[in-house]
Design a protein around this motif. Sequence first.
Motif, PDB file in Angstrom:
ATOM      1  N   UNK A  34       1.764   6.207  -7.521  1.00 13.31           N
ATOM      2  CA  UNK A  34       0.606   6.866  -8.062  1.00 13.31           C
ATOM      3  C   UNK A  34       1.281   8.426  -8.406  1.00 13.31           C
ATOM      4  N   UNK A  35       2.448   8.530  -7.520  1.00  9.31           N
ATOM      5  CA  UNK A  35       2.872  10.014  -7.812  1.00  9.31           C
ATOM      6  C   UNK A  35       4.038   9.931  -8.784  1.00  9.31           C
ATOM      7  N   UNK A  36       4.935   8.954  -8.750  1.00 10.72           N
ATOM      8  CA  UNK A  36       6.176   9.015  -9.786  1.00 10.72           C
ATOM      9  C   UNK A  36       6.038   8.195 -10.796  1.00 10.72           C
ATOM     10  N   UNK A  37       5.207   7.049 -10.909  1.00 18.46           N
ATOM     11  CA  UNK A  37       5.091   5.949 -11.967  1.00 18.46           C
ATOM     12  C   UNK A  37       6.498   5.140 -12.161  1.00 18.46           C
ATOM     13  N   UNK A  38       6.614   4.662 -13.269  1.00 19.69           N
ATOM     14  CA  UNK A  38       7.557   3.904 -13.582  1.00 19.69           C
ATOM     15  C   UNK A  38       7.803   2.297 -13.083  1.00 19.69           C
ATOM     16  N   UNK A  73       0.896  -1.220  -0.270  1.00 23.56           N
ATOM     17  CA  UNK A  73       0.054  -0.089   0.012  1.00 23.56           C
ATOM     18  C   UNK A  73       0.898   1.197  -0.050  1.00 23.56           C
ATOM     19  N   UNK A  74       1.993   1.086   0.764  1.00 21.89           N
ATOM     20  CA  UNK A  74       3.001   2.298   0.620  1.00 21.89           C
ATOM     21  C   UNK A  74       3.501   2.709  -0.572  1.00 21.89           C
ATOM     22  N   UNK A  75       3.715   1.474  -1.297  1.00 24.42           N
ATOM     23  CA  UNK A  75       4.389   1.523  -2.504  1.00 24.42           C
ATOM     24  C   UNK A  75       3.468   1.913  -3.561  1.00 24.42           C
ATOM     25  N   UNK A  76       2.044   1.459  -3.507  1.00 21.78           N
ATOM     26  CA  UNK A  76       1.024   1.938  -4.622  1.00 21.78           C
ATOM     27  C   UNK A  76       0.891   3.575  -4.537  1.00 21.78           C
ATOM     28  N   UNK A  77       0.803   3.828  -3.293  1.00 25.86           N
ATOM     29  CA  UNK A  77       0.767   5.305  -3.120  1.00 25.86           C
ATOM     30  C   UNK A  77       1.710   6.334  -3.547  1.00 25.86           C
ATOM     31  N   UNK A  78       2.984   5.768  -3.464  1.00 27.46           N
ATOM     32  CA  UNK A  78       4.452   6.418  -4.026  1.00 27.46           C
ATOM     33  C   UNK A  78       4.322   6.335  -5.545  1.00 27.46           C
TER      34      UNK A  78
END
Length: 297
Positions: free
Chosen positions: A152-156, A145-150
């Motif tokens: 969403x901002x940065x992609x890749x 969940x932490x990663x999915x939220x991050x």
Amino acid sequence: MKRRVTKAIFPVAGLGTRFLPATKSIPKEIMTLVDRPLIQYAIDEARAAGIKEFIFVTSRGKGALEDYFDHANELEAHLRKSGKDDLLDVLRATNMESGAIAYIRQHKALGLGHAVWCARRLVGNEPFAVILPDDVIAAEKPCLQQMVEAHAEIGGNMVAAMEVAPEKASSYGVLDVCDDMGAMVSVKGMVEKPKAHEAPSNLAVIGRYILTPKIMQNLNKMKSGAGGEIQLTDAIAEEIRKSNNVYGFRFRGQRFDCGSKAGFLQATVAFGLARDELRDEFQQFLISMTAVRKAAE
């Protein structure tokens, strides 16, 4: 427009030889940490991150793993008749909706990269997560969940990373960091299982990934890498060279390597002490055992 991550691959084809003889008859992923199998922790983490489609890459002998997520109608009826609603709720949490879960066979043990590649047709042209159930992470907010939220901002492409001692580097893929931005680092390279003096950093990749569909294209062209296997890190490294869009994410939480006996025992202690109904009795037992050991010395 960045697409939401709604699909996750669970590579579960391994034989679990480090846990023989237990894994002679049951998949390693069904082994129980306190009162839930390892795979349940992975599924719960994926659900919390918004994953809707669960793709299992399996092999022969994994029937118990597939059965685990089926509805146990007879057992549910018994619990309902007995008025055991609390246990019924626990059981329902293990059920999966029809069509939410898919099983793909990996017929040859050719490595993690190959296992991920086996799911290429189900992933399609979408970003996807990869979760290794051996890595169990205790965190206030689930790691994925932490990663999915991050993301969403940065992609890749994003890999979960944690700091390790130099002598441990040879057990991991290690990041070569370009820019350290705190929780996030941009990556200029990845080295699979380097020797301690050759590790480019102390940031090791652990079993959580968010990847673009281009990773599958890279895996299509991959030849055997470290250990004679098709390495996922090699496909990610190729994306660094092509697109420079790979990031390491320092997650908040504690990771346990439940693929090893010591890690599994450590996780059992940590998760046991985290349970309100078990903590006092279990903690007292551990204290008494430590006292007995000290006395014996």
